[in-house]
Design a protein around this motif. Structure first.
Motif, mmCIF file in Angstrom:
data_model
loop_
_atom_site.group_PDB
_atom_site.id
_atom_site.type_symbol
_atom_site.label_atom_id
_atom_site.label_comp_id
_atom_site.label_asym_id
_atom_site.label_seq_id
_atom_site.Cartn_x
_atom_site.Cartn_y
_atom_site.Cartn_z
ATOM 1 N N ILE A 196 0.857 -1.193 0.000
ATOM 2 C CA ILE A 196 0.000 0.000 0.000
ATOM 3 C C ILE A 196 0.893 1.243 0.000
ATOM 4 C CG2 ILE A 196 -1.834 1.254 1.189
ATOM 5 C CD1 ILE A 196 -2.531 -1.426 2.568
ATOM 6 N N PRO A 197 0.943 2.000 -1.074
ATOM 7 C CA PRO A 197 1.831 3.174 -1.131
ATOM 8 C C PRO A 197 1.371 4.269 -0.182
ATOM 9 C CG PRO A 197 0.431 3.090 -3.077
ATOM 10 C CD PRO A 197 0.188 1.807 -2.335
ATOM 11 N N PHE A 198 2.341 5.010 0.353
ATOM 12 C CA PHE A 198 2.017 6.093 1.270
ATOM 13 C C PHE A 198 1.190 7.182 0.596
ATOM 14 C CE2 PHE A 198 5.920 4.576 3.542
ATOM 15 C CZ PHE A 198 5.278 4.190 4.707
ATOM 16 N N ASN B 14 -7.398 -9.721 -0.731
ATOM 17 C CA ASN B 14 -8.100 -9.185 -1.905
ATOM 18 C C ASN B 14 -8.943 -7.973 -1.524
ATOM 19 O OD1 ASN B 14 -7.357 -11.010 -4.127
ATOM 20 N ND2 ASN B 14 -8.343 -12.585 -2.868
ATOM 21 N N ALA B 15 -9.582 -8.055 -0.366
ATOM 22 C CA ALA B 15 -10.402 -6.936 0.097
ATOM 23 C C ALA B 15 -9.525 -5.733 0.429
ATOM 24 C CB ALA B 15 -11.220 -7.363 1.318
ATOM 25 N N ILE B 16 -8.369 -5.996 1.067
ATOM 26 C CA ILE B 16 -7.447 -4.910 1.408
ATOM 27 C C ILE B 16 -6.914 -4.253 0.139
ATOM 28 C CG2 ILE B 16 -5.238 -4.360 2.505
ATOM 29 C CD1 ILE B 16 -5.784 -6.720 4.437
ATOM 30 N N ALA B 17 -6.530 -5.091 -0.839
ATOM 31 C CA ALA B 17 -6.004 -4.564 -2.097
ATOM 32 C C ALA B 17 -7.050 -3.737 -2.822
ATOM 33 C CB ALA B 17 -5.534 -5.714 -2.982
ATOM 34 N N SER B 18 -8.275 -4.215 -2.835
ATOM 35 C CA SER B 18 -9.357 -3.498 -3.513
ATOM 36 C C SER B 18 -9.613 -2.142 -2.870
ATOM 37 C CB SER B 18 -10.632 -4.351 -3.480
ATOM 38 O OG SER B 18 -11.710 -3.654 -4.061
ATOM 39 N N GLU C 150 -2.901 -4.356 -6.379
ATOM 40 C CA GLU C 150 -3.053 -5.778 -6.658
ATOM 41 C C GLU C 150 -2.418 -6.617 -5.556
ATOM 42 O OE1 GLU C 150 -4.652 -7.056 -9.266
ATOM 43 O OE2 GLU C 150 -5.130 -5.075 -10.117
ATOM 44 N N VAL C 151 -2.966 -7.818 -5.364
ATOM 45 C CA VAL C 151 -2.326 -8.801 -4.492
ATOM 46 C C VAL C 151 -1.148 -9.388 -5.262
ATOM 47 C CG1 VAL C 151 -2.571 -10.987 -3.258
ATOM 48 C CG2 VAL C 151 -4.459 -9.339 -3.277
ATOM 49 N N PRO D 258 6.365 1.510 1.444
ATOM 50 C CA PRO D 258 4.919 1.469 1.655
ATOM 51 C C PRO D 258 4.584 0.735 2.947
ATOM 52 C CG PRO D 258 5.558 -0.323 0.199
ATOM 53 C CD PRO D 258 6.823 0.309 0.702
ATOM 54 N N VAL D 259 3.291 0.479 3.122
ATOM 55 C CA VAL D 259 2.822 -0.417 4.178
ATOM 56 C C VAL D 259 2.559 -1.764 3.523
ATOM 57 C CG1 VAL D 259 0.977 -0.905 5.816
ATOM 58 C CG2 VAL D 259 1.821 1.440 5.548
ATOM 59 N N TRP D 260 3.078 -2.836 4.145
ATOM 60 C CA TRP D 260 2.920 -4.179 3.591
ATOM 61 C C TRP D 260 1.901 -4.961 4.417
ATOM 62 C CZ3 TRP D 260 6.117 -5.081 -0.609
ATOM 63 C CH2 TRP D 260 7.221 -4.236 -0.744
ATOM 64 N N CYS D 261 1.055 -5.703 3.733
ATOM 65 C CA CYS D 261 0.164 -6.649 4.393
ATOM 66 C C CYS D 261 0.363 -7.995 3.715
ATOM 67 C CB CYS D 261 -1.303 -6.223 4.273
ATOM 68 S SG CYS D 261 -1.672 -4.712 5.207
#
Length: 650
Positions: free
Chosen positions: A205-207, A595-599, A604-605, A644-647
């Motif tokens: 997730i980019p800042f 997938n929900a977080i990426a959306s 993209e995952v 970024p933030v990684w999940c």
């Protein structure tokens, strides 16, 4: 104010005066810092492990190694670091019996195992190789005691000191390296980290997916960040913090129009000039020595070149802040590269007797070659004084236009295959054989002569701006007064963490002026909240006119210890913003559905396979801490990395 115009009209005199003033400034700046006692103590710059670093020795080394080139404060800081390193290395190596013997030094300076210092200094920029001929000449002169140039002698002595220091340092490093061993536990741990792999899905997730305006930063946030990185933000010495106002000095519309009109008035004379190179030179312009492709042209000329006829003048137009006239002198389809050989007879310093002898020598060789009494390659091997190509029969290989000096370049690319040409350059007299002209693109190329005038403020504009800023300075005694001068064109800027020996800050290039600002900040009579009574002028480095006027005030003083928020706030704002954004993003994520977080964040995952700690390359770069976290856990989590933030879920 009229004095400014007189100064600019006599710039040659100003340059000399500035050089003399700078020399005096350098000496005073280095020797007058609150030191008492006699002359001897005043020439001591510093002390390392009881060894004094003397100003006279420092100045001698600076002159020998730099000869006035380079940015003065940057080179002096580099040289100071060298002196400190040398003092430390000498102290440690002497106590450990490490030295450099005479035979070893000779090998490092002239042998087959040259010191990196010697390799760098005696490398031929054209070939990239060490110039052994030059090195051997130096060796012979030293051995025979025939070194007559004192400047070179001083320079070589300083190089020798660097060679010795570097060799001692290498020996010391090797000694330490041999004494270090890797414990079994460390080897086993690193083996596991570098061989244990992980496979996982993740979301990056980019800042910038979170607007800066949605995050509020407080002084408490900055203080917490400083506390977390205490070692990084601990001042070992007192630092001072400045507020400053910058007033740009720009050409007015009237200035710009007057410059454009002056160029317009030259168009006809430029167009009718019989000697384009001479005309351009008399107007402080120039003519291209080579031909340029359309893509290599700049400004509006690039788009209009196809519509310009030979002999026509285009302009005036603005290119990189300069009103310019361009006259198309010639155009042709020129080879993209060429293969040629040459025979060189060197001429030292343009000596006319040597030049005449070289020309006669080349003419004689040319006749021999043309009559086929000798081949060009054999003639080059036996007669050329260019050792690099002589051994190859004079071959220079394949080269593009502009790679050779202008006279040589023009003879080759203006010549014909199979022909011989004689040219004189700064190296001497050349006999050139054009073996092959290589055409790949058949693209039209152009030769232009240029006349230009920079768009700089006139004397009246400079004087007007200076008068206004001086008036503002006269009414400005405190930083609170400075704040009243802030408007849409002039913003208050902050420079924090300045040390006593600093010489630049903010976006200001290093100069005597920026050094003066720092010196004022550390003057014992300067108080917090006070505004300097001096108006500081930053000159344009190319055109010697003021580009900025600056008013400064001392905002605060930080004693040794943890830095204050105000002193480093500008420096760490981006880092603190990312930290706060990471916290916000993690707070908004719930559940383990990637997938929900990426959306949610429009990304993209992604999938990673065979990732190790030693090779922790993900989408945004190396993330060792992130991968270390993965190798310990086996569930979904979010982590703030360097970018970024990684999940992920493993």
């Amino acid at each position: 104010m009229a004095l400014l115009g007189k100064i600019r009209n006599n710039m040659w005199l100003v340059v000399i005066l500035l050089a003399l003033a700078l020399a005096g400034f350098i000496f005073m700046d280095m020797t007058s810092a609150k030191s008492g006692g006699g002359f001897g103590s005043q020439t001591t710059l510093g002390e390392v492990k009881g060894e004094e670093i003397d100003f006279i020795e420092f100045q001698r080394a600076e002159e020998a190694l730099y000869s006035g080139s380079g940015e003065v404060y940057g080179r002096r800081e580099s040289l100071w670091n060298y002196f400190v390193e040398k003092a430390i290395v000498d102290d440690i190596t002497s106590s450990n019996g490490i030295a450099v013997g005479a035979d070893e030094l000779n090998e490092l300076e002239f042998g087959n195992n040259l010191s990196p210092i010697m390799q760098s200094y005696f490398r031929n920029p054209q070939t990239g190789q060490v110039d052994r001929n030059q090195l051997n000449e130096v060796k012979t002169a030293i051995e025979n005691g025939t070194v007559t140039n004192p400047e070179f002698a001083n320079r070589f002595n300083e190089l020798r000191k660097q060679v010795i220091k570097t060799q001692k340092q290498t020996k010391l490093s090797n000694l330490v390296a041999k004494a270090i061993y890797t414990p079994t536990w460390y080897a086993e741990t690193m083996d596991k980290l570098n061989n244990e792999t992980a496979e996982f899905d993740y979301v990056s997730i980019p800042f910038d997916s979170i607007a800066d305006s949605s995050i509020k930063l407080t002084d408490e946030d900055f203080a917490a960040y400083i506390k977390e990185h205490e070692s990084r933000f601990t001042n070992k010495e007192e630092v001072r913090n400045l507020d400053y106002l910058t007033f740009d000095v720009r050409a007015s519309k009237q200035d710009s129009a007057a410059i454009a009109q002056r160029l317009t008035n030259m168009v006809e004379a430029f167009k009718n000039a019989e000697n384009d190179s001479l005309y351009a030179a008399t107007k402080k312009g120039f003519m291209m020595n080579t031909y340029a492709k359309m893509s290599d042209l700049t400004g509006p000329l690039k788009e209009e070149v196809g519509q310009i006829g030979v002999g026509e003048v285009y302009g005036p137009y603005i290119d990189n802040g300069i009103y310019t006239l361009a006259k198309l002198v010639s155009k042709k389809i020129e080879a993209d590269s060429a293969k040629a050989s040459h025979i060189l007879r060197t001429v030292e310093n343009g000596d006319p007797i040597q030049l005449a002898a070289a020309q006669k020598y080349i003419d004689s060789l040319k006749k021999e070659i043309q009559s086929k009494k000798i081949s060009f390659a054999d003639a080059a091997t036996a007669n050329s004084q260019d050792p690099g190509s002589a051994a190859k029969g004079g071959e220079l290989g394949t080269f593009a236009p502009g790679m050779m000096v202008p006279q040589f370049n023009n003879a080759v690319f203006g010549g014909k295959e199979g022909e011989l040409y004689t040219v004189t350059t700064q190296f001497g007299v050349h006999l050139i054989f054009v073996e092959k002209l290589i055409y790949k693109t058949n693209e039209m190329k152009y030769q232009f002569a240029y006349v230009g005038e920079p768009i700089i403020p006139s004397d009246s504009t400079i004087n007007s701006i200076e008068d206004k800023v001086f008036a503002s300075l006269d009414a400005t005694k405190t930083i609170d007064d400075m704040k009243k001068l802030v408007n849409d064109n002039t913003q208050m800027e902050f420079a924090g963490g300045l040390k006593i020996n600093d010489y630049t800050f903010g976006n200001l290039a290093a100069s005597e002026v920026t050094r003066d600002m720092v010196k004022w900040a550390f003057d014992e009579d300067t108080e917090v909240g006070q505004v300097s009574p001096h108006l500081y002028t930053i000159n344009d480095p190319n055109f010697y006119v003021p580009s900025k006027y600056i008013i400064i005030g001392l905002a605060s003083i930080d004693k040794p210890g943890i830095a204050s928020v105000s002193s480093v706030k500008a420096q760490i704002t981006d880092e603190v913003m990312k930290k706060k954004k990471a916290e916000y993003i993690k707070s908004q994520i719930s559940g383990t559905d990637l997938n929900a977080i990426a959306s949610k964040y429009g990304v993209e995952v992604e999938h990673a396979n065979n990732v190790t700690f030693g090779s922790a390359m993900l989408t945004q770069g190396q993330e060792h801490m992130f991968v270390a976290k993965i190798l310990q856990l086996a569930w979904c989590f979010c982590w703030s990395g360097r970018r970024p933030v990684w999940c992920l879920c493993s």
